[in-house]
Design a protein around this motif. Sequence first.
Motif, PDB file in Angstrom:
ATOM      1  N   ILE A  64      -0.932 -34.176  -6.465  1.00  0.00           N
ATOM      2  CA  ILE A  64      -0.372 -35.348  -7.145  1.00  0.00           C
ATOM      3  C   ILE A  64       0.823 -35.880  -6.380  1.00  0.00           C
ATOM      4  O   ILE A  64       0.963 -37.076  -6.151  1.00  0.00           O
ATOM      5  CB  ILE A  64       0.048 -34.984  -8.585  1.00  0.00           C
ATOM      6  CG1 ILE A  64      -1.160 -34.513  -9.396  1.00  0.00           C
ATOM      7  CG2 ILE A  64       0.685 -36.189  -9.258  1.00  0.00           C
ATOM      8  CD1 ILE A  64      -0.827 -34.076 -10.790  1.00  0.00           C
ATOM      9  N   SER A  65       1.725 -34.987  -5.999  1.00  0.00           N
ATOM     10  CA  SER A  65       2.928 -35.457  -5.327  1.00  0.00           C
ATOM     11  C   SER A  65       3.499 -34.312  -4.516  1.00  0.00           C
ATOM     12  O   SER A  65       3.407 -33.150  -4.925  1.00  0.00           O
ATOM     13  CB  SER A  65       3.933 -35.949  -6.370  1.00  0.00           C
ATOM     14  OG  SER A  65       5.175 -35.317  -6.257  1.00  0.00           O
ATOM     15  N   THR A  66       4.043 -34.618  -3.352  1.00  0.00           N
ATOM     16  CA  THR A  66       4.720 -33.563  -2.614  1.00  0.00           C
ATOM     17  C   THR A  66       6.124 -33.456  -3.166  1.00  0.00           C
ATOM     18  O   THR A  66       6.996 -34.253  -2.856  1.00  0.00           O
ATOM     19  CB  THR A  66       4.795 -33.875  -1.119  1.00  0.00           C
ATOM     20  OG1 THR A  66       5.167 -35.245  -1.007  1.00  0.00           O
ATOM     21  CG2 THR A  66       3.497 -33.628  -0.444  1.00  0.00           C
ATOM     22  N   PHE A  67       6.308 -32.492  -4.018  1.00  0.00           N
ATOM     23  CA  PHE A  67       7.530 -32.385  -4.799  1.00  0.00           C
ATOM     24  C   PHE A  67       8.661 -31.900  -3.913  1.00  0.00           C
ATOM     25  O   PHE A  67       9.671 -32.558  -3.732  1.00  0.00           O
ATOM     26  CB  PHE A  67       7.252 -31.404  -5.932  1.00  0.00           C
ATOM     27  CG  PHE A  67       8.312 -31.353  -6.966  1.00  0.00           C
ATOM     28  CD1 PHE A  67       8.440 -32.383  -7.875  1.00  0.00           C
ATOM     29  CD2 PHE A  67       9.170 -30.279  -7.040  1.00  0.00           C
ATOM     30  CE1 PHE A  67       9.408 -32.332  -8.849  1.00  0.00           C
ATOM     31  CE2 PHE A  67      10.140 -30.227  -8.012  1.00  0.00           C
ATOM     32  CZ  PHE A  67      10.261 -31.257  -8.915  1.00  0.00           C
ATOM     33  N   LEU A  68       8.467 -30.742  -3.339  1.00  0.00           N
ATOM     34  CA  LEU A  68       9.373 -30.225  -2.327  1.00  0.00           C
ATOM     35  C   LEU A  68       8.507 -30.003  -1.103  1.00  0.00           C
ATOM     36  O   LEU A  68       7.297 -29.893  -1.211  1.00  0.00           O
ATOM     37  CB  LEU A  68       9.954 -28.872  -2.768  1.00  0.00           C
ATOM     38  CG  LEU A  68      10.511 -28.769  -4.153  1.00  0.00           C
ATOM     39  CD1 LEU A  68      10.938 -27.338  -4.408  1.00  0.00           C
ATOM     40  CD2 LEU A  68      11.676 -29.700  -4.298  1.00  0.00           C
ATOM     41  N   GLU A  70       8.057 -27.404   0.324  1.00  0.00           N
ATOM     42  CA  GLU A  70       7.382 -26.115   0.183  1.00  0.00           C
ATOM     43  C   GLU A  70       6.393 -26.102  -0.963  1.00  0.00           C
ATOM     44  O   GLU A  70       5.589 -25.188  -1.082  1.00  0.00           O
ATOM     45  CB  GLU A  70       8.395 -24.990  -0.067  1.00  0.00           C
ATOM     46  CG  GLU A  70       9.437 -24.821   1.000  1.00  0.00           C
ATOM     47  CD  GLU A  70      10.544 -25.828   0.853  1.00  0.00           C
ATOM     48  OE1 GLU A  70      10.570 -26.552  -0.166  1.00  0.00           O
ATOM     49  OE2 GLU A  70      11.380 -25.936   1.761  1.00  0.00           O
ATOM     50  N   ILE A  73       3.329 -30.844  -6.335  1.00  0.00           N
ATOM     51  CA  ILE A  73       2.778 -30.828  -7.678  1.00  0.00           C
ATOM     52  C   ILE A  73       1.304 -31.106  -7.483  1.00  0.00           C
ATOM     53  O   ILE A  73       0.934 -32.184  -7.022  1.00  0.00           O
ATOM     54  CB  ILE A  73       3.416 -31.907  -8.568  1.00  0.00           C
ATOM     55  CG1 ILE A  73       4.885 -31.576  -8.772  1.00  0.00           C
ATOM     56  CG2 ILE A  73       2.710 -31.963  -9.911  1.00  0.00           C
ATOM     57  CD1 ILE A  73       5.612 -32.576  -9.605  1.00  0.00           C
ATOM     58  N   LEU A 135       5.457 -24.023  -9.806  1.00  0.00           N
ATOM     59  CA  LEU A 135       6.265 -25.196 -10.115  1.00  0.00           C
ATOM     60  C   LEU A 135       5.480 -26.172 -10.991  1.00  0.00           C
ATOM     61  O   LEU A 135       5.977 -26.663 -12.011  1.00  0.00           O
ATOM     62  CB  LEU A 135       6.650 -25.864  -8.794  1.00  0.00           C
ATOM     63  CG  LEU A 135       7.889 -26.698  -8.807  1.00  0.00           C
ATOM     64  CD1 LEU A 135       9.084 -25.846  -9.138  1.00  0.00           C
ATOM     65  CD2 LEU A 135       8.070 -27.335  -7.444  1.00  0.00           C
ATOM     66  N   PHE A 193       5.776 -20.702  -3.907  1.00  0.00           N
ATOM     67  CA  PHE A 193       5.511 -20.895  -5.334  1.00  0.00           C
ATOM     68  C   PHE A 193       4.024 -20.747  -5.622  1.00  0.00           C
ATOM     69  O   PHE A 193       3.598 -20.814  -6.762  1.00  0.00           O
ATOM     70  CB  PHE A 193       5.919 -22.304  -5.770  1.00  0.00           C
ATOM     71  CG  PHE A 193       7.396 -22.566  -5.733  1.00  0.00           C
ATOM     72  CD1 PHE A 193       8.224 -22.026  -6.702  1.00  0.00           C
ATOM     73  CD2 PHE A 193       7.951 -23.366  -4.760  1.00  0.00           C
ATOM     74  CE1 PHE A 193       9.576 -22.277  -6.687  1.00  0.00           C
ATOM     75  CE2 PHE A 193       9.311 -23.628  -4.738  1.00  0.00           C
ATOM     76  CZ  PHE A 193      10.122 -23.078  -5.704  1.00  0.00           C
TER      77      PHE A 193
END
Lengths: 500, 511
Positions: A64-68, A70, A73, A135, A193
């Motif tokens: 969905i999204s590159t949150f961090l 590392e 999401i 996460l 994670f």
Amino acid sequence: MDSFSVAPLLALLAPVLGAAGTVALRDRPPARELCGVAAGLVQLGIIVTMVPTVLDGRTVSFTISTFLPEAAIGLRVDALGVVLAGTSSLLWILTTVYSMGYLGTGPDRALARFHGYFGLTIAATMGVAFSVNLLTLYLFYEALTIITYPLVTHTRTPEAAQGGKRYLAYQLGTGVALLLPAIVLTYTQSGTFDFVPGGVFDADDGGPLLVLIYVLFLAGIAKAALLPVHAWLPAAMVAPVPVSALLHAVAVVNVGVFTVFRVVLDVFGTDLASELHLGTVTLAVTSVTILMTSLYALRLDNLKAILAYSTIGQLSYMILGVALLSDAGRTGGVLHLVGHAFAKITLFFAVGSVYLASGRTAVSELRGIGRQMRWTMGAFVIGALSIVGLPPTVGFIAKYFLFLGAADAGQWLVIAVLAVSTVLSGGYYLRVMRVALLESPAPLLAGGSGGDPSVLPKPSITESPALVVGPLVVTAAVTLLLGIAPGPLLELIRAAARVP
Amino acid sequence: MNEITAADQIGFPILSALVVLPLVMLVVLAFLRDQRTVRPVALAGALIELALTLVLVARFRTGGADFQFAEQLPWIDAIGLSYHLAVDGVSILFLPLTALLVVLVMLTSWSTVRHQPKAYLMTVLGFEAVVIGVFAAVDLILFFVFWELLLIPTFILVKVWGTGADRSRAALKYVLYMLMGSAGLLIGFILLGVNHRDAPGSDGELSFDLLALMDVSVPTGTQTTVFFLLAFAFALKAPMFPFHSWMPSALLDGPIGMAVFLAGLKMGVYGFLRFVLPLVPEAFTTWSWLIAVLGVVAILFGALVALVEPNLRRLLAFASVSHVGMAMLGLASLDVQGVQGALFLIISLGVTSSGMLLAAGFIHHRVGSTDIASLGGLAKPAPGLAVFSLVACLSAIALPGTIGFPGEFLVLLGAFRANSWLASIAVLTVILTASYVLVFYERAFHGPVTSPVVDAVNDLRPREAVAALVTGLAIIAFGFFPGSVLETSKGSVDVIVERLDRPVGERAVGD
């Protein structure tokens, strides 16, 4: 092997769209409710299409999204996720139909709000089921807490506000104070994670710290309602029956147990868990939970309270199964997640049906009601048999695997606990059945004890409307069917339980 | 670290344009005779400014640590001063944030500021120009000039348009607090400039250029002195515990618009990140334990006071103290993720705190007070306001899925690596935060309506609803997609943290 697909995202978005449709059609019942049913069917369809893939041992992913850098999401579907998602999706459809009968399809906008939040709850559940890492799981786990709060306090009474506060305090408090640090520590220890089958930790680094992280997880996942973080579940009894169904069968507790499964299987891994004796820790906690709640439930008279304590005990069965660290134990644990959901929702539906028809909520008021409400009480009996673990229900199969797993693992103490608690739970469910089925109908008194005083007992009790009885007959039938022919499901369960 | 000039990148001096545009609008407003056109014209100016900052972000080259859109003109050669503007990953996002806050403040003060609206809007525009200057200046003395200029519009806004009886005192208190730090700040900057002149390997010139200063080593003794001088000034501005006491009075007695800027633009923390960490890395590393301890104390202290504070605006001031403590804890972790988290946190707080303060403003405008005793049951007459407030509240408690989460999460990650005991205390205070925010929300919005004033409250008007919607969407969008923000800042943060590990002295010798 992992393949990219938007299917997981669509499964997550379907209930969101359903909720949006419900809100858009808020003044047009029953179209607004049917919107939810339609979304549920679409969602179930999407989930079913992914079953062959996960049975092959492959996964389906969507980021969905590159949150961090590392940790994204993202969603990844495996067999365990499909088990949770499929159960929730199917039961969502049935609960929506049931709600149409139980809460009605009046012009009240509160009902649109109710169905809207219900849809969002399912979306959050999908998010948890398909989380690719801790996460993402945490994000949807907490979202689930917030979204269910207005459902728990749906009636807007002072008791509901009180119960809702306790619900929120337990969930948010443990989530932030225990689960979040557990996730952070997991990352600082392992550098990831991600969920990795077999675990992410290096067995050599810091045994005591890893045990601490594990304990933080167990206590932080309050949705699994292990002692001593179980009190939110009885507090949430103030909610109307469809919400209880949501908490006890469709979404919330399943998410809790599922999260524990993920942590044991894909964060720690069974090898490390056995090396650090995490299984033993878990067996101790779950055994205490099972025995305490069984004993406590024996003293209760309020039906919903009995079911609530019964749920707490049953959740511990599932976790106990995985903590046995044997193939049969894990199979039993995962199967029980599904079986319990169907059986417990049957029981709640039946209790709601009785309340709707008679205004009664206590066991002692049920004398002879089995003769007046044959379908409802028939389903209740099937649900109760399954929870106690008697054939020919799915509960029996699950318990059989649990006993087998305990024997495999040489945990004779656990076998004793299972046996004792079976007798105890048999005790309190048999009492309900005896009163309801064998005693003759009670003379009518004004206002049930503990019931809503505004609802007077009706002069003659008749079976609830078809929209209420239909779903509970279906869930009871599934409980039976899975007990008689568990074959096809078992294949998926074994894949989910990582049985080679 | 290099520079890319504005001429190469976009063809015109965009940063100067961003500083000058609000000033032009200020002059235009001064000549407007018709009072009715004042507000639309000012808003149009603010919107153009916002659009321009978005162009800036769109043309920004991510990935590196370069300073971009640079423009430099000699100013006073004799003492090494130049008019030097540029932005990098640390500073660029504050520009659109500032422009956005100005738009929000203009929208929401449309009907609430009745006294001298033209003068009010002119002051706000002047403030905007100066703030852009603060964030874009890379010459230390130029920065200092903007930093001090900031006091003028702030003082005027609080004193003239404050909503509290004590506004004059609050305005004076703010200015006095800031002046206490100023002298030290200037001395610190001059020490760095002199060091540049005397440092081995430099050209023997005085220089106050951030980039030039980063290339020379600073002796340990000087570092310590400069660290304390700068840290004191920035701690006052942040405000960092125990230098925070100007903030509750400014937020309570000042106008809501100013409160949004004071709580939303964490310039003190920015000062640490821009000047303290890169220029005196050794001293910062040495004293990071002090910053971390003060940070944790601030988190705890702010949250505990907020828990018992009956007035929403004062509560938000203490919440801000608590949040700043969290950001400082992130900086003090000396860890890439911790520092990135701190930066993300202060940017996200710009959105979250403004959201909370806008909500406070809506309440104040309707009920005439933000005391909890006079509220209760607001959700009934004003459901839209209740939903907006809830979203802002959830972000304030850093719930995942809101803009408040990623920053705090990264700070905790960094902090756990640096010192797990301090980090554990910080985690526990997250529960306190959740308590005071949710308790307040519960008491203000739910429960029975006790006051006839509350009963007659209107829900959000269209202009307010637009402001609420924009803020709410930003909170949720960046909660799910924080990647773009982190990407923008990553290169610059990496370099800053690398300097902490490998102090300038070693670099100068080694490179």
